[in-house]
Design a protein around this motif. Structure first.
Motif, short mmCIF file in Angstrom:
data_model
loop_
_atom_site.label_atom_id
_atom_site.label_comp_id
_atom_site.label_asym_id
_atom_site.label_seq_id
_atom_site.Cartn_x
_atom_site.Cartn_y
_atom_site.Cartn_z
N PRO A 1 0.73 -1.30 -0.60
CA PRO A 1 0.18 0.10 0.12
C PRO A 1 0.80 1.36 -0.26
O PRO A 1 1.71 1.34 1.23
N SER A 2 0.74 2.79 -0.26
CA SER A 2 1.01 2.88 -1.24
C SER A 2 0.15 4.16 -1.87
O SER A 2 -0.69 3.85 -3.12
N GLU A 3 0.57 5.44 -2.01
CA GLU A 3 -0.08 6.62 -2.26
C GLU A 3 0.64 6.75 -4.43
O GLU A 3 -0.47 6.70 -4.82
N LEU A 4 2.28 6.40 -4.60
CA LEU A 4 1.93 6.40 -5.54
C LEU A 4 0.69 4.74 -6.79
O LEU A 4 0.82 4.58 -7.47
N ASN A 5 1.00 3.72 -5.43
CA ASN A 5 0.32 2.65 -5.64
C ASN A 5 -0.94 3.16 -6.15
O ASN A 5 -1.35 2.15 -6.67
N GLU A 6 -1.74 3.70 -5.43
CA GLU A 6 -2.84 3.65 -5.48
C GLU A 6 -3.40 4.13 -6.69
O GLU A 6 -3.97 4.34 -7.16
N TYR B 1 5.40 11.25 -19.16
CA TYR B 1 5.18 9.77 -18.58
C TYR B 1 4.84 8.94 -19.25
O TYR B 1 4.28 8.87 -20.08
N VAL B 2 6.60 8.14 -19.27
CA VAL B 2 6.64 6.65 -19.88
C VAL B 2 6.10 5.76 -19.33
O VAL B 2 5.47 4.75 -20.23
N TRP B 3 7.27 5.04 -17.81
CA TRP B 3 7.05 3.93 -17.62
C TRP B 3 7.06 4.00 -16.08
O TRP B 3 7.33 5.12 -15.88
N ASN B 4 6.66 3.08 -14.80
CA ASN B 4 7.21 2.34 -14.24
C ASN B 4 6.43 3.99 -13.47
O ASN B 4 4.83 3.87 -14.13
N TYR B 5 6.61 5.11 -12.40
CA TYR B 5 5.67 5.43 -11.46
C TYR B 5 5.98 7.44 -11.90
O TYR B 5 4.75 7.88 -12.33
N GLU B 6 7.06 7.41 -11.86
CA GLU B 6 7.30 8.91 -12.69
C GLU B 6 7.70 8.95 -14.20
O GLU B 6 8.53 9.94 -14.48
N GLY B 7 8.59 7.90 -15.07
CA GLY B 7 9.26 7.97 -16.49
C GLY B 7 10.22 8.51 -16.58
O GLY B 7 10.82 7.84 -17.17
#
Length: 281
Positions: free
Chosen positions: A163-168, A274-280
Motif C-alpha cells: 500500500p502506498s500513494e503511488l500504487n493507489e 509519463y513513459v513508464w514505472n511511476y514517474e517516467g
C-alpha cells in the motif's frame, strides 16, 4: 375392373408418397429444433470453471451474439494478511464501481491468506500462494475455448500487497483506462488497449491492466510457459540483476500481453512526460 384397381393402386401409392414426405419434413423440423436447443444450452468448457454452477446458469440459453456484446473481466485478487481484508475489499469495490453493464462475467482468481466475499463475481479458485500468471493463464484459456468472445479485460488490486500513494494513484489511472468506453470500442487497428503503453525497457503496460482482443490473445503462448522461456534467456539484465529490464521472473506477467510480433497497442494518456514505472524514469 382392372382399370379401377389400377386407379386405386395409384391413389394409394400417391397417399403413401405424400405421407412419407410429410414424415420426412416433420423429422427434419424436429431434428433442427433439437440442434437449436443443444446450441442454446452450450456451456463454456474451461479447466477452472467447468464445474461452476453459477457460470452454467449465467450462460445457459444465451445466444452467441450476446457473447460478442459482453467483455469478460479477469481479476487477480491477492490478500496478504487477514488484517488487510477491509482495505482490499475497499479497493475491489472502488474498481468494480467503474464496470459498465457489458463488463461481465467478472471472474476472480483468489490468492493469499483469505478468500474475500465479493458480490456479482465468479470465483475460479482460491490458492494460498500464486502470482498473476495464474489469472493470465485462465484468461488465455478462456479466449482459446470461447472464440465467439471478442474482448477481455485484465485487472488487479494494485497496492494490496504494497500500500502506498503511488500504487493507489497508478491503480486508479490503469483501471479507468482498461474499463473505459474508448478501450471497449477499439477496432482491429488496436488489439491491446490501456492507459499507457511503453516500449521501454520492454513492451509492456506499466502496472499491467488492459483490455485485449481475444483473437490476439489466442496467438500468445501459455503465460506459464512464457515465464519459463523468459527466464531461460541470457542478457545483460541478468548481469546487472535487473530482471525487470527484459521482462523475466515476475515481470514476465507485465510483458506477456505485448510479447507477440502482431501486437498493435494503443493507449489513452496523451502526456508524453509519463513513459513508464511511476514517474517516467
Amino acid at each position: 375392373m382392372r382399370r379401377e384397381n389400377s386407379l386405386m393402386s395409384c391413389r394409394n401409392l400417391v397417399r403413401l408418397i405424400f405421407a412419407s414426405t410429410v414424415c420426412i419434413e416433420i423429422f427434419k423440423v424436429l431434428y433442427l429444433h433439437s440442434k437449436i436447443q443443444d446450441n442454446s444450452a452450450e456451456v463454456v468448457d474451461h479447466p477452472l470453471i467447468s464445474t461452476t454452477k453459477n457460470l452454467r446458469q449465467e450462460r445457459r440459453g444465451e445466444e452467441r451474439k450476446g457473447d460478442r456484446d459482453r467483455i469478460p473481466v479477469f481479476y487477480n485478487l491477492f490478500v496478504k494478511h487477514k488484517r488487510d481484508i477491509s482495505r482490499v475489499t475497499d479497493i475491489v469495490s472502488e474498481q468494480k464501481a467503474l464496470l459498465q453493464p457489458y463488463h461481465k462475467p467478472f471472474f476472480i482468481q483468489s490468492m493469499g491468506a483469505v478468500q474475500l466475499n465479493i458480490s456479482d463475481a465468479i470465483f475460479l479458485e482460491h490458492r494460498p500462494k500464486g502470482t498473476e500468471i495464474l489469472t493470465l493463464h485462465s484468461l488465455w484459456n478462456f479466449c482459446r475455448d470461447n472464440k465467439q468472445v471478442e474482448k477481455v479485460v485484465y485487472l488487479h488490486p494494485k497496492g494490496s500487497f504494497h500500500p502506498s500513494e503511488l500504487n493507489e494513484n497508478l491503480r486508479k489511472f490503469l483501471t479507468a483506462g482498461a474499463l473505459s468506453e474508448e478501450c471497449a470500442s477499439v477496432d482491429d487497428a488496436c488489439n491491446v488497449c490501456s492507459s499507457r503503453f511503453s516500449p521501454l525497457p520492454n513492451p509492456h503496460t506499466p502496472g499491467n491492466m488492459w483490455l485485449a482482443r481475444c483473437d490476439y490473445i489466442r496467438q500468445l503462448i501459455d503465460p506459464i510457459d512464457f515465464e519459463q522461456d523468459m527466464n531461460s534467456f541470457q542478457s545483460s539484465c541478468m548481469k546487472r540483476d535487473t530482471p525487470w529490464c527484459d521482462g523475466r521472473g515476475r515481470h514476465s506477467a507485465e510483458h506477456w500481453v505485448h510479447s507477440h510480433p502482431s501486437v498493435k497497442p494503443c493507449d489513452l494518456y496523451k502526456n508524453p512526460k509519463y513513459v513508464w514505472n511511476y514517474e517516467g524514469e
